[in-house]
Design a protein around this motif. Structure first.
Motif, PDB file in Angstrom:
ATOM      1  N   ASP A 195      49.238  42.801  25.894  1.00 48.20           N
ATOM      2  CA  ASP A 195      48.891  41.522  25.266  1.00 48.20           C
ATOM      3  C   ASP A 195      48.507  40.493  26.328  1.00 48.20           C
ATOM      4  OD1 ASP A 195      48.865  40.050  22.627  1.00 48.20           O
ATOM      5  OD2 ASP A 195      50.184  38.732  23.770  1.00 48.20           O
ATOM      6  N   THR A 196      49.229  40.487  27.431  1.00 49.33           N
ATOM      7  CA  THR A 196      48.912  39.574  28.532  1.00 49.33           C
ATOM      8  C   THR A 196      47.542  39.887  29.109  1.00 49.33           C
ATOM      9  OG1 THR A 196      51.257  39.377  29.105  1.00 49.33           O
ATOM     10  CG2 THR A 196      49.670  38.735  30.794  1.00 49.33           C
ATOM     11  N   TRP A 197      47.242  41.175  29.276  1.00 49.81           N
ATOM     12  CA  TRP A 197      45.940  41.576  29.805  1.00 49.81           C
ATOM     13  C   TRP A 197      44.827  41.235  28.827  1.00 49.81           C
ATOM     14  CZ3 TRP A 197      43.738  42.433  34.175  1.00 49.81           C
ATOM     15  CH2 TRP A 197      42.477  43.034  34.213  1.00 49.81           C
ATOM     16  N   GLN A 198      45.093  41.409  27.533  1.00 48.44           N
ATOM     17  CA  GLN A 198      44.073  41.091  26.533  1.00 48.44           C
ATOM     18  C   GLN A 198      43.755  39.593  26.545  1.00 48.44           C
ATOM     19  OE1 GLN A 198      45.068  41.937  22.428  1.00 48.44           O
ATOM     20  NE2 GLN A 198      42.926  42.265  21.884  1.00 48.44           N
ATOM     21  N   HIS A 199      44.791  38.778  26.721  1.00 50.42           N
ATOM     22  CA  HIS A 199      44.547  37.325  26.805  1.00 50.42           C
ATOM     23  C   HIS A 199      43.710  37.002  28.038  1.00 50.42           C
ATOM     24  CE1 HIS A 199      45.305  33.078  26.052  1.00 50.42           C
ATOM     25  NE2 HIS A 199      45.467  32.954  27.357  1.00 50.42           N
ATOM     26  N   PHE A 200      43.996  37.664  29.134  1.00 48.41           N
ATOM     27  CA  PHE A 200      43.207  37.453  30.353  1.00 48.41           C
ATOM     28  C   PHE A 200      41.762  37.901  30.136  1.00 48.41           C
ATOM     29  CE2 PHE A 200      41.567  39.063  34.451  1.00 48.41           C
ATOM     30  CZ  PHE A 200      41.649  37.893  35.193  1.00 48.41           C
ATOM     31  N   TYR A 201      41.573  38.978  29.390  1.00 47.10           N
ATOM     32  CA  TYR A 201      40.228  39.485  29.106  1.00 47.10           C
ATOM     33  C   TYR A 201      39.403  38.450  28.335  1.00 47.10           C
ATOM     34  CZ  TYR A 201      36.627  42.305  26.771  1.00 47.10           C
ATOM     35  OH  TYR A 201      35.444  42.782  26.288  1.00 47.10           O
ATOM     36  N   TYR A 202      40.042  37.780  27.385  1.00 42.27           N
ATOM     37  CA  TYR A 202      39.336  36.787  26.587  1.00 42.27           C
ATOM     38  C   TYR A 202      39.243  35.421  27.288  1.00 42.27           C
ATOM     39  CZ  TYR A 202      39.113  39.789  22.478  1.00 42.27           C
ATOM     40  OH  TYR A 202      38.816  40.815  21.606  1.00 42.27           O
ATOM     41  N   HIS A 203      40.158  35.151  28.200  1.00 33.51           N
ATOM     42  CA  HIS A 203      40.171  33.855  28.901  1.00 33.51           C
ATOM     43  C   HIS A 203      40.427  34.095  30.390  1.00 33.51           C
ATOM     44  CE1 HIS A 203      40.347  31.939  24.934  1.00 33.51           C
ATOM     45  NE2 HIS A 203      41.263  32.844  24.636  1.00 33.51           N
ATOM     46  N   PRO A 204      39.478  34.714  31.084  1.00 33.22           N
ATOM     47  CA  PRO A 204      39.709  35.107  32.483  1.00 33.22           C
ATOM     48  C   PRO A 204      39.614  33.930  33.452  1.00 33.22           C
ATOM     49  CG  PRO A 204      37.474  35.654  31.840  1.00 33.22           C
ATOM     50  CD  PRO A 204      38.146  35.129  30.606  1.00 33.22           C
ATOM     51  N   PRO A 261      44.511  32.313  40.930  1.00 29.37           N
ATOM     52  CA  PRO A 261      45.856  32.849  40.664  1.00 29.37           C
ATOM     53  C   PRO A 261      46.904  31.777  40.428  1.00 29.37           C
ATOM     54  CG  PRO A 261      45.309  33.057  42.992  1.00 29.37           C
ATOM     55  CD  PRO A 261      44.061  32.593  42.313  1.00 29.37           C
ATOM     56  N   PHE A 262      46.614  30.521  40.817  1.00 34.81           N
ATOM     57  CA  PHE A 262      47.622  29.459  40.704  1.00 34.81           C
ATOM     58  C   PHE A 262      47.757  28.909  39.287  1.00 34.81           C
ATOM     59  CE2 PHE A 262      46.000  29.328  45.090  1.00 34.81           C
ATOM     60  CZ  PHE A 262      47.180  29.594  45.768  1.00 34.81           C
ATOM     61  N   ILE A 263      46.824  29.252  38.392  1.00 35.13           N
ATOM     62  CA  ILE A 263      46.912  28.763  37.013  1.00 35.13           C
ATOM     63  C   ILE A 263      47.242  29.884  36.039  1.00 35.13           C
ATOM     64  CG2 ILE A 263      45.297  26.884  37.479  1.00 35.13           C
ATOM     65  CD1 ILE A 263      43.157  28.476  35.993  1.00 35.13           C
ATOM     66  N   LEU A 264      47.525  31.062  36.558  1.00 35.98           N
ATOM     67  CA  LEU A 264      47.799  32.229  35.724  1.00 35.98           C
ATOM     68  C   LEU A 264      49.291  32.538  35.680  1.00 35.98           C
ATOM     69  CD1 LEU A 264      44.922  34.568  36.979  1.00 35.98           C
ATOM     70  CD2 LEU A 264      45.019  33.395  34.773  1.00 35.98           C
ATOM     71  N   PRO A 265      49.748  33.259  34.651  1.00 33.53           N
ATOM     72  CA  PRO A 265      51.138  33.733  34.632  1.00 33.53           C
ATOM     73  C   PRO A 265      51.390  34.608  35.867  1.00 33.53           C
ATOM     74  CG  PRO A 265      50.101  34.056  32.487  1.00 33.53           C
ATOM     75  CD  PRO A 265      49.010  33.641  33.430  1.00 33.53           C
ATOM     76  N   PRO A 266      52.649  34.676  36.324  1.00 32.94           N
ATOM     77  CA  PRO A 266      52.963  35.393  37.574  1.00 32.94           C
ATOM     78  C   PRO A 266      52.396  36.807  37.656  1.00 32.94           C
ATOM     79  CG  PRO A 266      54.884  34.195  36.812  1.00 32.94           C
ATOM     80  CD  PRO A 266      53.841  34.035  35.744  1.00 32.94           C
ATOM     81  N   ILE A 267      52.507  37.583  36.562  1.00 31.81           N
ATOM     82  CA  ILE A 267      52.063  38.977  36.616  1.00 31.81           C
ATOM     83  C   ILE A 267      50.544  39.063  36.818  1.00 31.81           C
ATOM     84  CG2 ILE A 267      51.796  39.199  34.105  1.00 31.81           C
ATOM     85  CD1 ILE A 267      52.897  42.065  34.406  1.00 31.81           C
ATOM     86  N   VAL A 293      45.350  39.113  40.406  1.00 27.35           N
ATOM     87  CA  VAL A 293      44.175  38.389  40.890  1.00 27.35           C
ATOM     88  C   VAL A 293      44.274  38.170  42.401  1.00 27.35           C
ATOM     89  CG1 VAL A 293      42.912  36.200  40.775  1.00 27.35           C
ATOM     90  CG2 VAL A 293      43.698  37.303  38.677  1.00 27.35           C
ATOM     91  N   ALA A 294      45.494  37.882  42.894  1.00 24.93           N
ATOM     92  CA  ALA A 294      45.688  37.719  44.338  1.00 24.93           C
ATOM     93  C   ALA A 294      45.356  39.016  45.078  1.00 24.93           C
ATOM     94  CB  ALA A 294      47.125  37.292  44.630  1.00 24.93           C
ATOM     95  N   SER A 295      45.677  40.156  44.471  1.00 24.90           N
ATOM     96  CA  SER A 295      45.364  41.439  45.112  1.00 24.90           C
ATOM     97  C   SER A 295      43.852  41.673  45.171  1.00 24.90           C
ATOM     98  CB  SER A 295      46.049  42.593  44.361  1.00 24.90           C
ATOM     99  OG  SER A 295      45.430  42.847  43.115  1.00 24.90           O
ATOM    100  N   VAL A 296      43.135  41.175  44.155  1.00 26.17           N
ATOM    101  CA  VAL A 296      41.669  41.278  44.169  1.00 26.17           C
ATOM    102  C   VAL A 296      41.097  40.437  45.305  1.00 26.17           C
ATOM    103  CG1 VAL A 296      39.555  40.802  42.888  1.00 26.17           C
ATOM    104  CG2 VAL A 296      41.537  41.777  41.705  1.00 26.17           C
ATOM    105  N   TRP A 297      41.609  39.204  45.443  1.00 26.45           N
ATOM    106  CA  TRP A 297      41.161  38.352  46.557  1.00 26.45           C
ATOM    107  C   TRP A 297      41.510  38.992  47.901  1.00 26.45           C
ATOM    108  CZ3 TRP A 297      37.590  34.977  46.264  1.00 26.45           C
ATOM    109  CH2 TRP A 297      37.405  34.195  45.119  1.00 26.45           C
TER     110      TRP A 297
END
Length: 319
Positions: A196-205, A209-215, A220-224
């Motif tokens: 559910d958390t990933w789906q929310h990110f998919y719709y609102h990416p 990383p500072f405005i996202l939930p910790p997980i 996102v930090a790992s992508v950077w």
């Protein structure tokens, strides 16, 4: 209801007009729907499949098996959500979505039929959809394996360096491989335990990383981290190897990273990825250890080399 535009920048205005005149209970229901489904009135999609078909009449007419007209919305057409309607008596799907296209065409479609055929207009969402496609995954597996095999054969013939085997005295390539493996494992874990958390990110990416939930912030930090370490890797490899060997080494590194992404993103779905990740990190660090110190100096150019034989800088042979 009417929609001013199919573009995201108009979404707030569209949603405002859509809710105008509704009572507080309907607004509360809309907020509840958006929380559960991660989109609402005013949200924008783009057709991902060849086309989708909308029903011109009301959903109740279709459910009652009355004669209805359909219109096809072609691939790559942008759509905006005009309305969301619940039809409890519909045995297929009680959620109906009304859409408006770029040319002003409107119609209804089941949510279950809509979502697999569209993608949010945000480029990040489209990137996620691209790499979730099974055909893309198969193509990546084939291309990645071909690149690794070809580079390994070429490196063997030239006695050229290759990550993990005839490595260079730089930890960046090994670190990049470890980050890719960890990110792929974390990505698959999100699919399983935080859907559910990933789906929310998919719709609102977001890439912040500072405005996202910790997980999600960790992911996102790992992508950077991959991007930053990737740039550092290219620069460091250029300083250690000649141009030809640099190309071979970097091509091999890209192939290895691609294979790692595929292996860990798939194996984690079956829980094998977790022990495999621990084993891989141990293997990567162990394989790097012999190369982390320069033991010799080239007798021709005076630069440091990590083993006897051909100098990677000038090509002279050192015994």
């Amino acid at each position: 209801m009417s929609v001013a535009s199919c573009y995201r920048e108009k979404s707030a205005e569209v949603e405002h007009h859509a809710y105008a005149g509704q009572d507080s209970a309907m607004v509360a229901d809309s907020i509840s729907f958006a929380t559960k489904h991660h989109y609402s009135v005013g949200y924008n999609f783009i057709v991902h499949n060849d086309s989708i078909e909308l029903i011109a009449q009301l959903p109740e007419e279709h459910v009652s098996q009355l004669e209805t007209d359909t219109l096809a919305i072609p691939h790559n057409q942008q759509l905006a959500v005009m309305d969301i309607h619940m039809v409890p008596q519909d045995s297929v799907d009680s959620v109906w979505v009304k859409l408006i296209s770029e040319d002003g065409s409107t119609g209804w479609i089941h949510e279950s039929e809509l979502l697999p055929k569209v993608v949010p207009t945000d480029p990040i969402s489209q990137f996620i959809m691209l790499f979730s496609d099974s055909h893309i995954m198969i193509a990546l597996i084939i291309v990645g394996l071909l690149v690794v095999v070809y580079v390994m054969r070429t490196a063997q013939k030239r006695n050229a360096p290759i990550v993990h085997f005839r490595d260079i005295p730089s930890f960046y390539p090994t670190l990049l491989c470890i980050i890719v493996a960890c990110s792929a494992t974390f990505y698959a874990s999100l699919q399983m335990f935080g859907a559910d958390t990933w789906q929310h990110f998919y719709y609102h990416p977001s890439l912040n990383p500072f405005i996202l939930p910790p997980i999600l912030a960790i992911f996102v930090a790992s992508v950077w981290a991959m991007l930053v370490v990737g740039v550092a890797t290219v620069e460091d490899v250029r300083h250690h190897l000649r141009f030809e060997d640099t190309v071979i080494y970097l091509a091999g590194l890209v192939g290895v990273c691609g294979v790692l992404y595929i292996i860990f993103s798939i194996s984690t779905l079956y829980y094998i990825g977790y022990p495999l990740l621990i084993a891989y990190v141990w293997f990567a660090i162990k394989k790097y250890k012999p190369f982390h110190t320069n033991h010799y100096i080239c007798g021709n150019c005076g630069k440091r080399i990590y083993k006897k034989g051909e100098c990677p800088h000038c090509g002279a042979y050192n015994e």
